[in-house]
Design a protein around this motif. Structure first.
Motif, PDB file in Angstrom:
ATOM      1  N   TYR A  60       0.852  -1.172   0.000  1.00  0.00           N
ATOM      2  CA  TYR A  60       0.000   0.000   0.000  1.00  0.00           C
ATOM      3  C   TYR A  60       0.894   1.229   0.000  1.00  0.00           C
ATOM      4  CZ  TYR A  60      -3.816   3.181   0.902  1.00  0.00           C
ATOM      5  OH  TYR A  60      -4.736   4.191   0.785  1.00  0.00           O
ATOM      6  N   GLN A  61       0.691   2.114  -0.975  1.00  0.00           N
ATOM      7  CA  GLN A  61       1.440   3.364  -1.085  1.00  0.00           C
ATOM      8  C   GLN A  61       0.632   4.448  -0.388  1.00  0.00           C
ATOM      9  OE1 GLN A  61       4.419   3.195  -2.938  1.00  0.00           O
ATOM     10  NE2 GLN A  61       4.895   5.174  -2.051  1.00  0.00           N
ATOM     11  N   PHE A  62       1.122   4.949   0.754  1.00  0.00           N
ATOM     12  CA  PHE A  62       0.390   5.958   1.517  1.00  0.00           C
ATOM     13  C   PHE A  62       0.475   7.333   0.866  1.00  0.00           C
ATOM     14  CE2 PHE A  62       1.088   2.604   4.551  1.00  0.00           C
ATOM     15  CZ  PHE A  62      -0.134   2.529   5.184  1.00  0.00           C
ATOM     16  N   ASN A  63       1.643   7.654   0.327  1.00  0.00           N
ATOM     17  CA  ASN A  63       1.855   8.889  -0.418  1.00  0.00           C
ATOM     18  C   ASN A  63       3.054   8.666  -1.349  1.00  0.00           C
ATOM     19  OD1 ASN A  63       4.299   9.421   1.087  1.00  0.00           O
ATOM     20  ND2 ASN A  63       3.027  10.253   2.733  1.00  0.00           N
ATOM     21  N   ARG A  64       3.504   9.692  -1.987  1.00  0.00           N
ATOM     22  CA  ARG A  64       4.600   9.566  -2.966  1.00  0.00           C
ATOM     23  C   ARG A  64       5.902   9.060  -2.335  1.00  0.00           C
ATOM     24  NH1 ARG A  64       6.088  14.183  -7.378  1.00  0.00           N
ATOM     25  NH2 ARG A  64       7.593  12.896  -8.469  1.00  0.00           N
ATOM     26  N   TYR A  65       6.047   9.217  -1.018  1.00  0.00           N
ATOM     27  CA  TYR A  65       7.317   8.941  -0.353  1.00  0.00           C
ATOM     28  C   TYR A  65       7.334   7.711   0.546  1.00  0.00           C
ATOM     29  CZ  TYR A  65       7.850  13.732  -1.871  1.00  0.00           C
ATOM     30  OH  TYR A  65       7.884  14.863  -2.645  1.00  0.00           O
ATOM     31  N   PHE A  66       6.178   7.156   0.894  1.00  0.00           N
ATOM     32  CA  PHE A  66       6.157   6.068   1.873  1.00  0.00           C
ATOM     33  C   PHE A  66       5.099   5.020   1.559  1.00  0.00           C
ATOM     34  CE2 PHE A  66       4.584   4.161   5.830  1.00  0.00           C
ATOM     35  CZ  PHE A  66       5.749   3.567   6.265  1.00  0.00           C
ATOM     36  N   GLY A  67       5.487   3.754   1.757  1.00  0.00           N
ATOM     37  CA  GLY A  67       4.560   2.644   1.592  1.00  0.00           C
ATOM     38  C   GLY A  67       4.962   1.475   2.474  1.00  0.00           C
ATOM     39  N   LEU A  68       4.078   0.514   2.585  1.00  0.00           N
ATOM     40  CA  LEU A  68       4.354  -0.747   3.274  1.00  0.00           C
ATOM     41  C   LEU A  68       4.204  -1.869   2.261  1.00  0.00           C
ATOM     42  CD1 LEU A  68       2.423  -0.245   6.633  1.00  0.00           C
ATOM     43  CD2 LEU A  68       4.892  -0.091   6.258  1.00  0.00           C
ATOM     44  N   GLY A  98      10.658   3.514   1.649  1.00  0.00           N
ATOM     45  CA  GLY A  98      10.806   4.953   1.460  1.00  0.00           C
ATOM     46  C   GLY A  98      11.218   5.228   0.023  1.00  0.00           C
ATOM     47  N   THR A  99      10.522   6.160  -0.637  1.00  0.00           N
ATOM     48  CA  THR A  99      10.773   6.456  -2.047  1.00  0.00           C
ATOM     49  C   THR A  99      11.243   7.890  -2.210  1.00  0.00           C
ATOM     50  OG1 THR A  99       9.020   4.919  -2.661  1.00  0.00           O
ATOM     51  CG2 THR A  99       9.719   6.476  -4.349  1.00  0.00           C
ATOM     52  N   LEU A 100      12.240   8.076  -3.077  1.00  0.00           N
ATOM     53  CA  LEU A 100      12.752   9.407  -3.410  1.00  0.00           C
ATOM     54  C   LEU A 100      12.576   9.618  -4.911  1.00  0.00           C
ATOM     55  CD1 LEU A 100      14.211  12.013  -2.630  1.00  0.00           C
ATOM     56  CD2 LEU A 100      16.362  10.814  -3.031  1.00  0.00           C
ATOM     57  N   PRO A 101      11.581  10.432  -5.329  1.00  0.00           N
ATOM     58  CA  PRO A 101      11.377  10.683  -6.754  1.00  0.00           C
ATOM     59  C   PRO A 101      12.505  11.566  -7.305  1.00  0.00           C
ATOM     60  CG  PRO A 101       9.417  11.254  -5.469  1.00  0.00           C
ATOM     61  CD  PRO A 101      10.528  11.028  -4.507  1.00  0.00           C
ATOM     62  N   PHE A 102      13.102  11.140  -8.412  1.00  0.00           N
ATOM     63  CA  PHE A 102      14.127  11.933  -9.093  1.00  0.00           C
ATOM     64  C   PHE A 102      13.489  12.783 -10.189  1.00  0.00           C
ATOM     65  CE2 PHE A 102      16.686   7.971  -8.075  1.00  0.00           C
ATOM     66  CZ  PHE A 102      17.213   8.486  -6.910  1.00  0.00           C
ATOM     67  N   THR A 103      12.558  12.201 -10.914  1.00  0.00           N
ATOM     68  CA  THR A 103      11.785  12.887 -11.954  1.00  0.00           C
ATOM     69  C   THR A 103      10.343  12.402 -11.836  1.00  0.00           C
ATOM     70  OG1 THR A 103      12.060  11.200 -13.669  1.00  0.00           O
ATOM     71  CG2 THR A 103      13.802  12.872 -13.503  1.00  0.00           C
ATOM     72  N   GLU A 104       9.524  12.804 -12.772  1.00  0.00           N
ATOM     73  CA  GLU A 104       8.127  12.369 -12.795  1.00  0.00           C
ATOM     74  C   GLU A 104       8.003  10.843 -12.924  1.00  0.00           C
ATOM     75  OE1 GLU A 104       3.941  13.057 -12.911  1.00  0.00           O
ATOM     76  OE2 GLU A 104       5.515  14.538 -12.627  1.00  0.00           O
ATOM     77  N   LYS A 105       8.918  10.214 -13.665  1.00  0.00           N
ATOM     78  CA  LYS A 105       8.812   8.775 -13.937  1.00  0.00           C
ATOM     79  C   LYS A 105       9.888   7.926 -13.268  1.00  0.00           C
ATOM     80  CE  LYS A 105       6.573   9.271 -18.378  1.00  0.00           C
ATOM     81  NZ  LYS A 105       5.705   8.242 -18.870  1.00  0.00           N
ATOM     82  N   PHE A 106      10.954   8.518 -12.793  1.00  0.00           N
ATOM     83  CA  PHE A 106      12.102   7.763 -12.293  1.00  0.00           C
ATOM     84  C   PHE A 106      12.320   8.065 -10.809  1.00  0.00           C
ATOM     85  CE2 PHE A 106      16.827   7.177 -12.038  1.00  0.00           C
ATOM     86  CZ  PHE A 106      16.823   5.816 -12.282  1.00  0.00           C
ATOM     87  N   PRO A 137      16.203  -9.754  10.020  1.00  0.00           N
ATOM     88  CA  PRO A 137      15.975  -8.554   9.211  1.00  0.00           C
ATOM     89  C   PRO A 137      16.162  -8.817   7.707  1.00  0.00           C
ATOM     90  CG  PRO A 137      17.538  -8.111  10.987  1.00  0.00           C
ATOM     91  CD  PRO A 137      17.318  -9.586  10.947  1.00  0.00           C
ATOM     92  N   THR A 138      15.533  -7.972   6.922  1.00  0.00           N
ATOM     93  CA  THR A 138      15.752  -7.908   5.485  1.00  0.00           C
ATOM     94  C   THR A 138      15.754  -6.437   5.083  1.00  0.00           C
ATOM     95  OG1 THR A 138      15.017  -8.644   3.299  1.00  0.00           O
ATOM     96  CG2 THR A 138      13.299  -8.149   4.908  1.00  0.00           C
ATOM     97  N   TYR A 139      16.509  -6.116   4.047  1.00  0.00           N
ATOM     98  CA  TYR A 139      16.577  -4.734   3.581  1.00  0.00           C
ATOM     99  C   TYR A 139      17.033  -4.727   2.131  1.00  0.00           C
ATOM    100  CZ  TYR A 139      21.153  -5.884   5.500  1.00  0.00           C
ATOM    101  OH  TYR A 139      22.316  -6.536   5.831  1.00  0.00           O
ATOM    102  N   GLY A 140      16.802  -3.610   1.460  1.00  0.00           N
ATOM    103  CA  GLY A 140      17.192  -3.532   0.061  1.00  0.00           C
ATOM    104  C   GLY A 140      17.063  -2.125  -0.485  1.00  0.00           C
ATOM    105  N   VAL A 141      17.576  -1.954  -1.695  1.00  0.00           N
ATOM    106  CA  VAL A 141      17.494  -0.687  -2.422  1.00  0.00           C
ATOM    107  C   VAL A 141      17.089  -0.990  -3.855  1.00  0.00           C
ATOM    108  CG1 VAL A 141      19.188   0.525  -0.995  1.00  0.00           C
ATOM    109  CG2 VAL A 141      19.950  -0.726  -3.011  1.00  0.00           C
TER     110      VAL A 141
END
Length: 178
Positions: A60-68, A98-106, A137-141
């Motif tokens: 679930y994407q709560f907003n442009r920057y955060f989801g679970l 956590g999401t960091l938008p670089f452009t509209e699509k990327f 734990p698990t983590y990734g990029v």
């Protein structure tokens, strides 16, 4: 059932779901699901191997920057360098993304959380039963390119800690937003 058949069925189910539920704007809150395929790697102790791996996830994407996000990863069968048992590993995970938008699509993203791993053979040298499982734990990029409001391609590198062994997973994923 072979892994390719399972992946084909999972991809069909996700595509059908996307068609049935329609699309929403990429920045709007909402559910998403996807599938991935790639390579798992282990290079620790008696193990130095790689195998084909598959995953399925939803979130679930709560907003442009955060989801679970929750998902399942089949890490394949990893053989030891010498004598020993192969590890057939899988994981069910739950992460914050956590999401960091670089452009509209990327955009780039990082995720971290917990996973429940399962091995069908105990790791040599560790106390356990023949069917070994645990929580770690698990983590990734990753990087994501959005084709339109409902479909995105992701490249992701994740680590799944399994007791004293770290299994890495590099994969391409397709994400569908509803």
């Amino acid at each position: 059932m072979t892994r390719n058949k399972m992946l084909s069925r999972a991809l069909f189910a996700v595509l059908s779901g996307a068609a049935a539920f329609g699309a929403q704007a990429a920045d709007a809150p909402g559910f998403y699901a996807g599938v991935g395929a790639g390579q798992s790697f282990v290079d620790e102790g008696a193990y130095d191997d790689e195998d084909t791996a598959f995953s399925a996830f939803g979130g679930y994407q709560f907003n442009r920057y955060f989801g679970l996000e929750a998902g399942y990863a089949d890490l394949g069968k990893l053989e030891p360098d010498a004598v020993g048992n192969a590890l057939e590993a899988s994981s069910v995970y739950f992460t914050a993304v956590g999401t960091l938008p670089f452009t509209e699509k990327f955009s780039g993203y990082a995720k971290a959380g917990m996973q429940r791993w399962d091995l069908d053979t105990a790791i040599p040298g560790l106390v356990g039963t023949r069917d070994d499982s645990g929580t770690d734990p698990t983590y990734g990029v990753g990087l994501q390119y959005r084709f339109n409001d409902s479909v995105a391609l992701r490249g992701e590198y994740s680590r799944f800690e399994i007791e004293d062994v770290d299994a890495d997973l590099a994969q391409l994923q397709v994400r569908f937003d509803f």
